[in-house]
Design a protein around this motif. Structure first.
Motif, PDB file in Angstrom:
ATOM      1  N   HIS A  68       0.828  -1.204   0.000  1.00  0.00           N
ATOM      2  CA  HIS A  68       0.000   0.000   0.000  1.00  0.00           C
ATOM      3  C   HIS A  68       0.866   1.258   0.000  1.00  0.00           C
ATOM      4  CE1 HIS A  68      -2.376   3.190   2.037  1.00  0.00           C
ATOM      5  NE2 HIS A  68      -3.306   2.731   1.233  1.00  0.00           N
ATOM      6  N   CYS A  69       0.512   2.225  -0.850  1.00  0.00           N
ATOM      7  CA  CYS A  69       1.191   3.516  -0.897  1.00  0.00           C
ATOM      8  C   CYS A  69       0.142   4.619  -0.833  1.00  0.00           C
ATOM      9  CB  CYS A  69       1.985   3.683  -2.187  1.00  0.00           C
ATOM     10  SG  CYS A  69       3.227   2.414  -2.454  1.00  0.00           S
TER      11      CYS A  69
ATOM     12  N   PHE B  53      -2.656   3.829  -3.776  1.00  0.00           N
ATOM     13  CA  PHE B  53      -2.417   2.821  -4.796  1.00  0.00           C
ATOM     14  C   PHE B  53      -1.655   1.663  -4.178  1.00  0.00           C
ATOM     15  CE2 PHE B  53       0.877   5.993  -4.963  1.00  0.00           C
ATOM     16  CZ  PHE B  53       2.050   5.277  -5.064  1.00  0.00           C
TER      17      PHE B  53
ATOM     18  N   ILE C 185       1.290  -1.475  -5.022  1.00  0.00           N
ATOM     19  CA  ILE C 185       2.261  -2.178  -5.866  1.00  0.00           C
ATOM     20  C   ILE C 185       1.893  -3.644  -5.741  1.00  0.00           C
ATOM     21  CG2 ILE C 185       4.680  -2.751  -6.229  1.00  0.00           C
ATOM     22  CD1 ILE C 185       5.334   0.020  -4.945  1.00  0.00           C
TER      23      ILE C 185
ATOM     24  N   LYS D  26       5.871  -7.175 -11.424  1.00  0.00           N
ATOM     25  CA  LYS D  26       5.199  -6.202 -10.573  1.00  0.00           C
ATOM     26  C   LYS D  26       4.512  -5.138 -11.410  1.00  0.00           C
ATOM     27  CE  LYS D  26       8.180  -6.860  -6.569  1.00  0.00           C
ATOM     28  NZ  LYS D  26       8.348  -8.222  -6.841  1.00  0.00           N
TER      29      LYS D  26
ATOM     30  N   VAL E 258       1.255  -1.672 -10.783  1.00  0.00           N
ATOM     31  CA  VAL E 258       0.592  -0.770  -9.837  1.00  0.00           C
ATOM     32  C   VAL E 258      -0.879  -0.647 -10.216  1.00  0.00           C
ATOM     33  CG1 VAL E 258       0.507   1.595  -8.934  1.00  0.00           C
ATOM     34  CG2 VAL E 258       2.723   0.526  -9.400  1.00  0.00           C
TER      35      VAL E 258
ATOM     36  N   ASP F  70      -4.657   1.318  -8.789  1.00  0.00           N
ATOM     37  CA  ASP F  70      -5.176   2.319  -7.852  1.00  0.00           C
ATOM     38  C   ASP F  70      -6.191   1.659  -6.926  1.00  0.00           C
ATOM     39  OD1 ASP F  70      -7.632   2.213  -9.203  1.00  0.00           O
ATOM     40  OD2 ASP F  70      -7.385   4.162 -10.154  1.00  0.00           O
TER      41      ASP F  70
ATOM     42  N   THR G  92      -5.595  -0.512 -13.453  1.00  0.00           N
ATOM     43  CA  THR G  92      -4.160  -0.641 -13.684  1.00  0.00           C
ATOM     44  C   THR G  92      -3.545   0.715 -14.012  1.00  0.00           C
ATOM     45  OG1 THR G  92      -4.388  -2.909 -14.468  1.00  0.00           O
ATOM     46  CG2 THR G  92      -2.392  -1.746 -15.121  1.00  0.00           C
TER      47      THR G  92
ATOM     48  N   ILE H 261       9.528  -2.555  -8.340  1.00  0.00           N
ATOM     49  CA  ILE H 261       8.946  -1.213  -8.278  1.00  0.00           C
ATOM     50  C   ILE H 261       9.092  -0.722  -6.844  1.00  0.00           C
ATOM     51  CG2 ILE H 261       6.864   0.198  -8.466  1.00  0.00           C
ATOM     52  CD1 ILE H 261       5.824  -1.707 -10.580  1.00  0.00           C
TER      53      ILE H 261
ATOM     54  N   TYR I  68       8.404   2.770  -4.347  1.00  0.00           N
ATOM     55  CA  TYR I  68       7.780   4.081  -4.213  1.00  0.00           C
ATOM     56  C   TYR I  68       8.786   5.014  -3.566  1.00  0.00           C
ATOM     57  CZ  TYR I  68       4.661   7.751  -2.545  1.00  0.00           C
ATOM     58  OH  TYR I  68       4.072   8.957  -2.302  1.00  0.00           O
TER      59      TYR I  68
ATOM     60  N   LEU J  47       7.817   6.854  -8.642  1.00  0.00           N
ATOM     61  CA  LEU J  47       8.165   5.451  -8.426  1.00  0.00           C
ATOM     62  C   LEU J  47       9.435   5.140  -9.198  1.00  0.00           C
ATOM     63  CD1 LEU J  47       4.617   4.113  -9.211  1.00  0.00           C
ATOM     64  CD2 LEU J  47       5.699   3.868  -6.992  1.00  0.00           C
TER      65      LEU J  47
END
Length: 163
Positions: free
Chosen positions: A46-47, A56, A58, A65, A67, A69, A74, A83, A85, A91
């Motif tokens: 989670h970011c 969003f 990852i 990998k 990302v 939302d 996508t 990936i 953050y 990123l």
């Protein structure tokens, strides 16, 4: 009926949690509704980007990998080896040992080539860029604009451009 093998706590007082069901990972809301499909092989990371006020994840499927939302849309397809953050809507994407900077605000992918970011972006949205081939320093912002090219011999020489 509880259908999950594992559930990680709801992040940062947000309305979602990462969970495992039938050996696959996904994300559900506080009402138990799936918001990101349970199809991923690793825990979605989670970011929260405060500059865009967007959440969003990852995600990982086998060894690739991508990302998505918070709605499951996508953002970056599952084709990257790694990936990471950074912050301020940026990123680091890695594919076949090549590094790219992804700028979420513009959806732009910028190859870093011999450059690497030395720090997270500061509150002004800038960071030090180091060209490993030339061993020179410069400054870049979160839009991908080179504020100062990598022509400076010392990192200290570019500090004034970070404001």
């Amino acid at each position: 009926e509880f259908r999950y093998k594992m559930v990680y706590p709801f992040y940062r007082n947000r309305d979602c949690a990462v969970a495992m069901r039938d050996g696959r990972w996904g994300v559900l809301n506080k009402n138990g509704k799936d918001i990101i499909e349970f199809k991923y092989t690793s825990v979605p990371y989670h970011c929260l980007d405060t500059t865009m006020n967007k959440e969003f994840f990852i995600i990982s499927q086998k060894s690739k990998k991508g990302v998505v939302d918070i709605s499951g849309k996508t953002i970056i397809p599952l084709k990257w080896d790694e990936i990471f953050y950074y912050n301020y809507a940026t990123l680091n994407l890695i594919k076949r040992k090549k590094s790219y900077l992804y700028l979420m605000k513009s959806c732009k992918i910028m190859p870093l080539k011999n450059n690497c970011l030395l720090y997270r972006f500061n509150e002004h949205g800038k960071t030090v860029l180091w060209n490993s081939k030339l061993d020179k320093f410069g400054v870049i912002d979160t839009s991908g604009t080179i504020i100062q090219p990598c022509i400076y011999n010392r990192e200290k020489d570019v500090e004034k451009f970070l404001k």
